[in-house]
Design a protein around this motif. Structure first.
Motif, mmCIF file in Angstrom:
data_model
loop_
_atom_site.group_PDB
_atom_site.id
_atom_site.type_symbol
_atom_site.label_atom_id
_atom_site.label_comp_id
_atom_site.label_asym_id
_atom_site.label_seq_id
_atom_site.Cartn_x
_atom_site.Cartn_y
_atom_site.Cartn_z
ATOM 1 N N HIS A 50 0.834 -1.209 0.000
ATOM 2 C CA HIS A 50 0.000 0.000 0.000
ATOM 3 C C HIS A 50 0.865 1.254 0.000
ATOM 4 N N GLN A 59 -0.043 7.582 9.757
ATOM 5 C CA GLN A 59 -0.484 6.295 10.283
ATOM 6 C C GLN A 59 -2.003 6.171 10.157
ATOM 7 N N ARG A 60 -2.737 7.262 10.364
ATOM 8 C CA ARG A 60 -4.197 7.229 10.229
ATOM 9 C C ARG A 60 -4.593 6.905 8.779
ATOM 10 N N GLN A 61 -3.927 7.551 7.823
ATOM 11 C CA GLN A 61 -4.229 7.279 6.414
ATOM 12 C C GLN A 61 -3.920 5.821 6.061
ATOM 13 N N ALA A 63 -3.966 3.280 8.139
ATOM 14 C CA ALA A 63 -5.015 2.470 8.776
ATOM 15 C C ALA A 63 -6.286 2.487 7.939
ATOM 16 N N GLU A 64 -6.681 3.660 7.471
ATOM 17 C CA GLU A 64 -7.887 3.769 6.645
ATOM 18 C C GLU A 64 -7.728 3.009 5.331
ATOM 19 N N GLY A 65 -6.550 3.121 4.718
ATOM 20 C CA GLY A 65 -6.300 2.442 3.447
ATOM 21 C C GLY A 65 -6.321 0.932 3.567
ATOM 22 N N GLY A 67 -8.003 -0.622 6.115
ATOM 23 C CA GLY A 67 -9.226 -1.039 6.795
ATOM 24 C C GLY A 67 -8.959 -1.633 8.169
ATOM 25 N N SER A 69 -7.362 -0.677 12.429
ATOM 26 C CA SER A 69 -7.295 0.390 13.426
ATOM 27 C C SER A 69 -5.916 1.042 13.440
ATOM 28 N N THR A 70 -5.867 2.270 13.953
ATOM 29 C CA THR A 70 -4.577 2.949 14.059
ATOM 30 C C THR A 70 -3.677 2.238 15.072
#
Length: 168
Positions: A50, A59-61, A63-65, A67, A69-70
């Motif tokens: 990814h 790190q948040r992006q 995690a979202e990419g 699917g 958790s952070t």
């Protein structure tokens, strides 16, 4: 071409769906092989991939990419950073954020990229150029397929009818 009715009634649709599925299966087996090579979970290889595709991100992006958790990303990074496969650096535009960088193909200390790329040398230059034109279109089609499946109503208590035996 009409999209109404049974798409499998159109010439070549069944074959291209099956070949695309088989390509996805082969890609999954490649991820497993890379994960085994590094002694990592497949999810970690998916994170590396990814980042290689999308570039450095928070790190948040990430995690979202993926699917996840952070906190799961933090645990993953704690495992991958000591191996030199990725690193966290301060965001130059926002001191509160950290960006996650992955090692690049140019800095391939373990030879993984070369091992993945070498078999493609069997393709002629013309075939490689054709693949470069066609594969992004297939990726877009798969993304449309993802969206179409996600738009379907949820299945509860599924009862799938048996697949009929092939004729012949």
């Amino acid at each position: 071409m009409s999209t109404d009715g049974d798409p499998f009634a159109q010439p070549g649709i069944r074959e291209v769906v099956h070949e695309t599925r088989d390509l996805g299966d082969a890609n999954s087996r490649l991820r497993v092989a890379v994960a085994r090579h590094f002694g990592l979970p497949v999810a970690d290889v998916m994170a590396l991939t990814h980042l290689q595709v999308h570039g450095a991100m928070s790190q948040r992006q990430l995690a979202e990419g993926l699917g996840i958790s952070t906190s799961a990303v933090t645990v993953m990074l704690d495992r991958l950073e000591p191996l030199g496969l990725m690193t966290r650096v301060p965001d130059p535009h926002d001191r509160r954020r950290t960006l996650v960088h992955v090692y690049s193909a140019a800095a391939d200390p373990l030879g993984v990229y070369g091992a993945i790329a070498r078999p493609f040398l069997r393709l002629s230059e013309e075939d490689r150029r054709h693949a470069i034109r066609l594969l992004p279109q297939l990726r877009e089609i798969l993304e449309e397929s993802v969206a179409a499946v996600e738009a379907l109503p949820p299945v509860t208590g599924a009862r799938v009818p048996p697949t009929p035996a092939p004729e012949g």
